[in-house]
Design an enzyme around this catalytic site. Sequence first.
Site, PDB file in Angstrom:
ATOM      1  N   GLU A 286     -12.828  18.430   1.030  1.00 54.60           N
ATOM      2  CA  GLU A 286     -11.725  17.199   0.361  1.00 54.60           C
ATOM      3  C   GLU A 286     -12.515  16.187  -0.075  1.00 54.60           C
ATOM      4  O   GLU A 286     -13.791  16.232  -0.082  1.00 54.60           O
ATOM      5  CB  GLU A 286     -11.353  16.129   1.714  1.00 54.60           C
TER       6      GLU A 286
ATOM      7  N   GLU B 277     -17.722  12.721  -0.432  1.00 53.30           N
ATOM      8  CA  GLU B 277     -17.550  11.080  -1.048  1.00 53.30           C
ATOM      9  C   GLU B 277     -19.492  10.039  -0.765  1.00 53.30           C
ATOM     10  O   GLU B 277     -20.540  10.426  -0.057  1.00 53.30           O
ATOM     11  CB  GLU B 277     -17.526  10.194   0.550  1.00 53.30           C
TER      12      GLU B 277
ATOM     13  N   ASP C 293     -22.097  13.307  -6.044  1.00 52.15           N
ATOM     14  CA  ASP C 293     -21.098  13.487  -7.060  1.00 52.15           C
ATOM     15  C   ASP C 293     -20.452  14.472  -6.958  1.00 52.15           C
ATOM     16  O   ASP C 293     -20.842  15.371  -6.973  1.00 52.15           O
ATOM     17  CB  ASP C 293     -21.278  12.947  -8.233  1.00 52.15           C
TER      18      ASP C 293
ATOM     19  N   ASP D  59      -9.142   6.977  -6.861  1.00 52.34           N
ATOM     20  CA  ASP D  59      -8.679   6.149  -7.759  1.00 52.34           C
ATOM     21  C   ASP D  59      -8.551   6.409  -9.450  1.00 52.34           C
ATOM     22  O   ASP D  59      -8.235   7.331  -9.771  1.00 52.34           O
ATOM     23  CB  ASP D  59      -9.940   5.564  -8.263  1.00 52.34           C
TER      24      ASP D  59
ATOM     25  N   LYS E   9      -5.828   1.221 -15.679  1.00 49.16           N
ATOM     26  CA  LYS E   9      -5.176   0.978 -17.077  1.00 49.16           C
ATOM     27  C   LYS E   9      -5.874   1.969 -18.408  1.00 49.16           C
ATOM     28  O   LYS E   9      -6.355   3.277 -18.088  1.00 49.16           O
ATOM     29  CB  LYS E   9      -6.715  -0.239 -17.745  1.00 49.16           C
TER      30      LYS E   9
ATOM     31  N   THR F  51      -2.999   8.038   5.737  1.00 43.87           N
ATOM     32  CA  THR F  51      -3.924   7.418   5.500  1.00 43.87           C
ATOM     33  C   THR F  51      -4.245   5.817   5.440  1.00 43.87           C
ATOM     34  O   THR F  51      -3.239   5.143   5.201  1.00 43.87           O
ATOM     35  CB  THR F  51      -5.129   7.639   4.089  1.00 43.87           C
ATOM     36  N   LYS F  52      -5.222   4.982   5.610  1.00 45.35           N
ATOM     37  CA  LYS F  52      -5.053   3.220   4.996  1.00 45.35           C
ATOM     38  C   LYS F  52      -4.297   3.049   4.037  1.00 45.35           C
ATOM     39  O   LYS F  52      -3.840   2.247   3.945  1.00 45.35           O
ATOM     40  CB  LYS F  52      -6.558   3.353   5.289  1.00 45.35           C
ATOM     41  N   PHE F  53      -5.000   4.208   2.619  1.00 43.45           N
ATOM     42  CA  PHE F  53      -4.565   4.371   1.239  1.00 43.45           C
ATOM     43  C   PHE F  53      -3.179   4.160   1.422  1.00 43.45           C
ATOM     44  O   PHE F  53      -2.388   3.571   0.546  1.00 43.45           O
ATOM     45  CB  PHE F  53      -5.255   4.952   0.169  1.00 43.45           C
ATOM     46  N   GLU F  54      -1.730   4.805   2.054  1.00 38.66           N
ATOM     47  CA  GLU F  54      -0.771   5.638   2.044  1.00 38.66           C
ATOM     48  C   GLU F  54       0.365   4.104   2.743  1.00 38.66           C
ATOM     49  O   GLU F  54       0.412   3.362   1.993  1.00 38.66           O
ATOM     50  CB  GLU F  54      -0.440   7.228   2.675  1.00 38.66           C
TER      51      GLU F  54
END
Length: 251
Positions: free
Chosen positions: A80, A105, A132, A155, A159, A228-231
């Site tokens: 992951e 991460e 990375d 992310d 833009k 997830t918290k992002f979801e």
Amino acid sequence: MTEQKITFADQKRKTVEIAEFTEDGRYKRKVRSFVLRTGRLSEFQRNMMNNNWATLGLEYQTTAFDFTQIYGNTNPVILEIGFGMGKSLVEMALQNPDKNYLGIEVHTPGVGACIAYAVEKQVKNLRVICHDATEILQDCIADNSLAGLQLFFPDPWHKTKHHKRRIVQPHFVEKIQQKLVPNGFVHMATDWENYAEYMLEVLTSAVGLHNTSATNDYIPRPDFRPLTKFEQRGHKLGHGVWDLFFIKNIT
């Protein structure tokens, strides 16, 4: 006033190795360090990293990881990338003791939080890396060695001028395909529709992968992927969530 000791976790927070690319977006083997301005690393997270890295952490190396030696078994390995605070990654490792999980991460507060939760839950089939992801894929992961790749809520760089910074690019997917075993999977999820469409375009164009979606686009959120918290954030903002699940062809 005594000078605060710089610990292993502090060093991880200050520098991280990243990959560099040619102007056309291709990977080139050159490494540099940069100052990573992340959120505050709490004392608890710092201690978790310092005290448990030897058992839960892995370092970048120039040769492929020996997963059998690392995990002590030959169970399939799922990678992951960008696990955030790591809660869903730890939960998946708990739910699947017959699989090994490897998380990458670059933000040390997330790494510390993930290690803390893994220690709390006594997870044994998980290792984490603070480095990375492109470097790890290039040098540390052998071809045909991963059972799956998970990329949840990366992310979006929404833009247009920043789209080239998105991790999902043709060369990235090509590298992932090389690392997967036959029938290995690529599972991505995002709460940005434009990024979902781009993910679908890149994955569909990749040689050697096929879409498992019945409608040839997205799949319903699978039960095995924890929220997830992002979801949750996306739901609150009225965003949809798009899951993509591709399989490497058997050749």
